[in-house]
Design a protein around this motif. Structure first.
Motif, PDB file in Angstrom:
ATOM      1  N   SER A   1     -33.949  37.616  34.324  1.00 34.74           N
ATOM      2  CA  SER A   1     -35.341  37.933  34.635  1.00 34.74           C
ATOM      3  C   SER A   1     -35.471  38.230  36.120  1.00 34.74           C
ATOM      4  N   ALA A   2     -36.548  38.924  36.487  1.00 33.80           N
ATOM      5  CA  ALA A   2     -36.749  39.301  37.887  1.00 33.80           C
ATOM      6  C   ALA A   2     -36.848  38.061  38.780  1.00 33.80           C
ATOM      7  N   ARG A   3     -37.588  37.041  38.309  1.00 31.82           N
ATOM      8  CA  ARG A   3     -37.744  35.824  39.104  1.00 31.82           C
ATOM      9  C   ARG A   3     -36.419  35.082  39.246  1.00 31.82           C
ATOM     10  N   GLU A   4     -35.682  35.017  38.174  1.00 32.53           N
ATOM     11  CA  GLU A   4     -34.379  34.350  38.208  1.00 32.53           C
ATOM     12  C   GLU A   4     -33.453  35.052  39.200  1.00 32.53           C
ATOM     13  N   ARG A   5     -33.415  36.380  39.145  1.00 34.87           N
ATOM     14  CA  ARG A   5     -32.566  37.142  40.061  1.00 34.87           C
ATOM     15  C   ARG A   5     -32.978  36.899  41.517  1.00 34.87           C
TER      16      ARG A   5
ATOM     17  N   GLU B   1     -33.465  43.061  30.838  1.00 32.52           N
ATOM     18  CA  GLU B   1     -34.447  42.006  31.085  1.00 32.52           C
ATOM     19  C   GLU B   1     -34.005  40.688  30.454  1.00 32.52           C
ATOM     20  N   GLN B   2     -33.355  40.765  29.281  1.00 27.99           N
ATOM     21  CA  GLN B   2     -32.900  39.536  28.626  1.00 27.99           C
ATOM     22  C   GLN B   2     -31.799  38.870  29.433  1.00 27.99           C
TER      23      GLN B   2
ATOM     24  N   SER C   1     -25.170  43.025  32.185  1.00 26.39           N
ATOM     25  CA  SER C   1     -26.193  42.253  31.480  1.00 26.39           C
ATOM     26  C   SER C   1     -25.651  41.679  30.182  1.00 26.39           C
TER      27      SER C   1
ATOM     28  N   GLN D   1     -34.558  46.515  27.660  1.00 24.16           N
ATOM     29  CA  GLN D   1     -34.784  45.200  27.065  1.00 24.16           C
ATOM     30  C   GLN D   1     -33.581  44.296  27.287  1.00 24.16           C
TER      31      GLN D   1
END
Length: 276
Positions: free
Chosen positions: A16-20, A12-13, A76, A9
């Motif tokens: 995000s996958a799209r941001e990366r 992910e916080q 993270s 968690q």
């Protein structure tokens, strides 16, 4: 299991996958057009604003081998703290190997401001273990367009690498602050190791007081008065040390080219120790 879910968690916080995906394309895509598209996509996703970009690298102390999960978790955590420090800006973030970074748009004239705010946000982070390196925040020159962000990242990452081993640069450092290390850090490995100046300098290494004296003297542009004051030496003692350096290295400190070669060799030696 609960601990693993908590770690997932947090990861992910942080990013995000799209941001990366978009930040990685912005900074590492081979073609300028692909980097420009990634910048546009980040704007469309409301992660960045259109305009100039600043790349800030957060380089924490090294993580022991075999501790990849702990490393990713720590990175993270740093991303979350960095984002809080820049909460009034549009930012996007990712993690790369042993560091994380944020791409920020800031309208202020001082490019150091985002990095300083990230440093402030990390002030409450858990301290590194005894003997570990400190966390360094570094930033590149402002990128006027999205396609230029890759260069800004390279600058920031290199500045972080240099600053990690040079406490005199401080915990927050910009590419523009590196001075001569900008040039030396971009030379091929071993660029100065085979020079005559470097070979002669090795003879002096068992006399650290002479190394410190000559480096300080050259850093101060040959100002004997200021050098003596800074080193708390009598002027006669300073001249004695400088004469010993000339004798040992067979250099003439009155010769500008020899002085420059020696100064560069000293800085290259210091940098090699950092980059090893």
């Amino acid at each position: 299991l609960a601990g693993l879910l908590q770690r997932m968690q947090l990861l992910e916080q942080g990013v995000s996958a799209r941001e990366r995906e978009l930040v990685d394309a912005l900074l590492f895509a081979a073609q300028p057009a692909a980097r420009a598209r990634a910048a546009d996509d980040l704007v469309d996703a409301a992660l960045l604003k259109a305009g100039a970009l600043l790349v800030v690298v957060v380089a924490p102390p090294g993580t022991p081998r075999g501790a990849a999960v702990d490393r990713d978790l720590r990175l993270s955590q740093l991303v979350l703290r960095a984002k809080r420090g820049l909460r009034h800006d549009a930012i996007a973030a990712t993690t790369v190997d042993d560091h994380c970074l944020v791409v920020s748009v800031d309208a202020r004239s001082d490019d150091a401001d985002p990095a300083l705010r990230v440093h402030g946000a990390l002030a409450g982070a858990p301290p590194p273990s005894s003997g570990a390196q400190r966390t360094v925040i570094a930033y590149g020159n402002r990128a006027p367009h999205g396609a230029d962000a890759a260069r800004a990242y390279r600058q920031a990452a290199l500045a972080a690498t240099v600053a990690r081993g040079m406490e005199s640069l401080g915990p927050v450092v910009g590419w523009a602050q590196l001075g001569v290390y900008q040039l030396l850090a971009q030379l091929p490995s071993g660029g100065f190791e085979d020079t005559d100046a470097d070979a002669r300098l090795r003879v002096l290494l068992d006399r650290p007081e002479l190394v410190h004296t000559i480096e300080t003297y050259l850093d101060l542009a040959g100002d004997a008065k200021r050098t003596a004051e800074l080193l708390n030496l009598h002027r006669a003692s300073l001249y004695h040390r400088l004469n010993r350096v000339e004798e040992i290295l067979r250099v003439d400190l009155k010769n500008g080219e020899e002085r420059l070669a020696l100064h560069l060799a000293l800085k290259a030696l210091r940098l090699r120790r950092v980059l090893r």
